[in-house]
Design a protein around this motif. Structure first.
Motif, PDB file in Angstrom:
ATOM      1  N   HIS A 109       0.814  -1.212   0.000  1.00 13.53           N
ATOM      2  CA  HIS A 109       0.000   0.000   0.000  1.00 13.53           C
ATOM      3  C   HIS A 109       0.853   1.271   0.000  1.00 13.53           C
ATOM      4  O   HIS A 109       0.639   2.165  -0.820  1.00 13.53           O
ATOM      5  N   SER A 110       1.828   1.364   0.894  1.00 10.63           N
ATOM      6  CA  SER A 110       2.566   2.615   1.052  1.00 10.63           C
ATOM      7  C   SER A 110       3.463   2.926  -0.151  1.00 10.63           C
ATOM      8  O   SER A 110       3.624   4.094  -0.530  1.00 10.63           O
ATOM      9  N   THR A 111       4.059   1.900  -0.775  1.00  7.62           N
ATOM     10  CA  THR A 111       4.942   2.155  -1.909  1.00  7.62           C
ATOM     11  C   THR A 111       4.156   2.748  -3.080  1.00  7.62           C
ATOM     12  O   THR A 111       4.627   3.663  -3.759  1.00  7.62           O
ATOM     13  N   LYS A 112       2.967   2.244  -3.302  1.00  9.52           N
ATOM     14  CA  LYS A 112       2.121   2.796  -4.363  1.00  9.52           C
ATOM     15  C   LYS A 112       1.792   4.260  -4.083  1.00  9.52           C
ATOM     16  O   LYS A 112       1.811   5.104  -4.987  1.00  9.52           O
ATOM     17  N   GLN A 113       1.534   4.578  -2.816  1.00 12.97           N
ATOM     18  CA  GLN A 113       1.227   5.954  -2.450  1.00 12.97           C
ATOM     19  C   GLN A 113       2.453   6.850  -2.642  1.00 12.97           C
ATOM     20  O   GLN A 113       2.329   7.994  -3.111  1.00 12.97           O
ATOM     21  N   GLN A 126       2.717   7.640  -6.291  1.00 11.67           N
ATOM     22  CA  GLN A 126       1.667   8.586  -6.689  1.00 11.67           C
ATOM     23  C   GLN A 126       2.020  10.012  -6.266  1.00 11.67           C
ATOM     24  O   GLN A 126       1.802  10.972  -7.024  1.00 11.67           O
ATOM     25  N   LEU A 127       2.571  10.159  -5.075  1.00  5.20           N
ATOM     26  CA  LEU A 127       2.935  11.488  -4.582  1.00  5.20           C
ATOM     27  C   LEU A 127       4.104  12.077  -5.372  1.00  5.20           C
ATOM     28  O   LEU A 127       4.142  13.285  -5.640  1.00  5.20           O
ATOM     29  N   GLU A 159      -2.035  16.871   6.117  1.00  5.37           N
ATOM     30  CA  GLU A 159      -2.138  16.040   4.917  1.00  5.37           C
ATOM     31  C   GLU A 159      -1.971  16.872   3.652  1.00  5.37           C
ATOM     32  O   GLU A 159      -1.261  16.480   2.726  1.00  5.37           O
ATOM     33  N   SER A 171       0.992  16.462   0.715  1.00  4.51           N
ATOM     34  CA  SER A 171       0.530  15.798  -0.490  1.00  4.51           C
ATOM     35  C   SER A 171       0.662  16.702  -1.711  1.00  4.51           C
ATOM     36  O   SER A 171       0.330  17.890  -1.660  1.00  4.51           O
ATOM     37  N   LEU A 202      -1.018  15.961  -4.419  1.00  6.26           N
ATOM     38  CA  LEU A 202      -2.148  15.563  -5.243  1.00  6.26           C
ATOM     39  C   LEU A 202      -3.302  16.553  -5.226  1.00  6.26           C
ATOM     40  O   LEU A 202      -4.147  16.540  -6.124  1.00  6.26           O
TER      41      LEU A 202
END
Length: 357
Positions: free
Chosen positions: A135-139, A142-143, A270, A274, A276
């Motif tokens: 989960h965290s690596t994908k995030q 993305q960031l 957050e 981020s 995003l």
């Protein structure tokens, strides 16, 4: 055709020969087939086919690829025999071998991209991710990609787990499976010495510490390196040995308490971290041409001209001497790192520093 040489067996024989053939040998075979064909046509006095080298090359390619446009053909009986008993059979073998070799090349590239065995030592200025979590690596990726004005740096995910490329659909992300994070040959394969951004986020704090200590000797001292820990003592231990590595600590407890005391503060945190959604936090290095300038003057100029909100500065790249919300008369100069909030990143060349100074 001999009864035991079925089309399937012939195909397998060609595939086996193609797999073991080098590219120089492949091109040598193509040249040899064309040269022999040319000499035979000279002997057969097929002037129309050999009058111009480019014309012969075109005709030979049309024949061996079985396209057969029909605009050129042999005129003599000897020439027709050459085509029937040499050019077509030899051409088919050469053409099939070339197609097989090319197909195998793309298959090998795709396989290496999936199993992480590619050589990335040619990369420069890229981002290394020494981490893997479903989960965290994908995030994290993305960031990184969410930064609208990020430099076009290739992201290289490095793991030791027995797995295949988890992001084959993302062109900006490559994948490398290493035997060990301490193997210098493996680190050279991922271009450690030329990487400009490195994130270390092991499955445990001990793994993160071990990776950081292993790579510290071989990294570019100007590279931005960050390591994530849950245990502050491990982060302090790393800072003792590698003060230039920036350590981030899990702050879920602090965010939870601040949310209780100041409702909405978790959303502020957050948003600041981020890339995003809207404005977020960035940093910029003051160039050499700037002399001593007050923080207040920079704050006013940056807000009016660039819609940036300065929130602090630091002499150290890792922020060890961070000064947040300093007084207006605090002095900053060349080599300082400014931290600001903006809708998108600004680079040094985006700002008219001469006018500010």
């Amino acid at each position: 055709m001999l009864p035991f040489l079925t089309p399937l067996k012939i195909t397998k024989i060609i595939q086996k020969l193609t797999r073991n053939m080098t590219w120089p040998a492949m091109f040598g075979l193509i040249i040899m087939q064309a040269a022999i064909t040319y000499v035979l046509f000279v002997l057969a006095n097929e002037r129309a086919l050999i009058e111009h080298p480019l014309q012969f090359f075109y005709y030979n390619m049309v024949v061996v690829s079985t396209v057969g446009f029909g605009d050129f053909s042999p005129q003599t009986s000897f020439g027709r025999l050459i085509v029937a008993f040499w050019q077509i059979p030899s051409g088919l073998i050469v053409f099939a071998s070339f197609i097989g070799k090319t197909t195998q090349l793309f298959i090998d590239i795709a396989r290496k991209n999936m199993n992480g065995s590619n050589d990335f030592s040619h990369l420069t200025g890229h981002i290394l991710l020494f981490c893997w979590d479903k989960h965290s690596t994908k995030q994290v990726i993305q960031l990184i990609l969410g930064d609208k004005k990020r430099h076009n740096r290739q992201i290289l995910l490095c793991v030791t787990e027995d797995m295949e490329n988890p992001f084959p659909e993302i062109d900006e992300v490559s994948f490398a499976k290493l035997d060990s994070f301490s193997d210098t040959q493996e680190l050279d394969r991922v271009g450690l010495k030329t990487a400009q951004r490195i994130i270390i986020d092991g499955s445990t704090d001990d793994e993160t510490l071990s990776i950081a200590l292993s790579i510290a000797t071989f990294t570019d001292k100007n590279a931005n390196i960050t390591a994530h820990f849950f245990d502050e003592s491990k982060a302090k231990l790393l800072k003792i040995h590698c003060p230039y590595i920036e350590c981030s600590i899990d702050n879920s407890a602090q965010i939870m308490v601040r949310s209780m005391q100041d409702p909405g503060s978790s959303q502020v945190t957050e948003r600041l971290l981020s890339t995003l959604n809207g404005a977020t936090l960035y940093s910029i290095l003051i160039p050499d041409l700037i002399t001593d300038t007050s923080f207040g003057e920079l704050f006013k100029t940056f807000k009016q001209r660039y819609d940036m909100i300065l929130i602090g500065f630091s002499k150290d790249k890792s922020g060890n001497d961070m000064s947040l919300n300093p007084t207006n008369d605090a002095i900053v100069s060349a080599g300082y790192h400014l931290y600001y909030i903006a809708n998108e990143r600004l680079y040094v060349e985006d700002i008219d520093w001469q006018d500010i100074n």
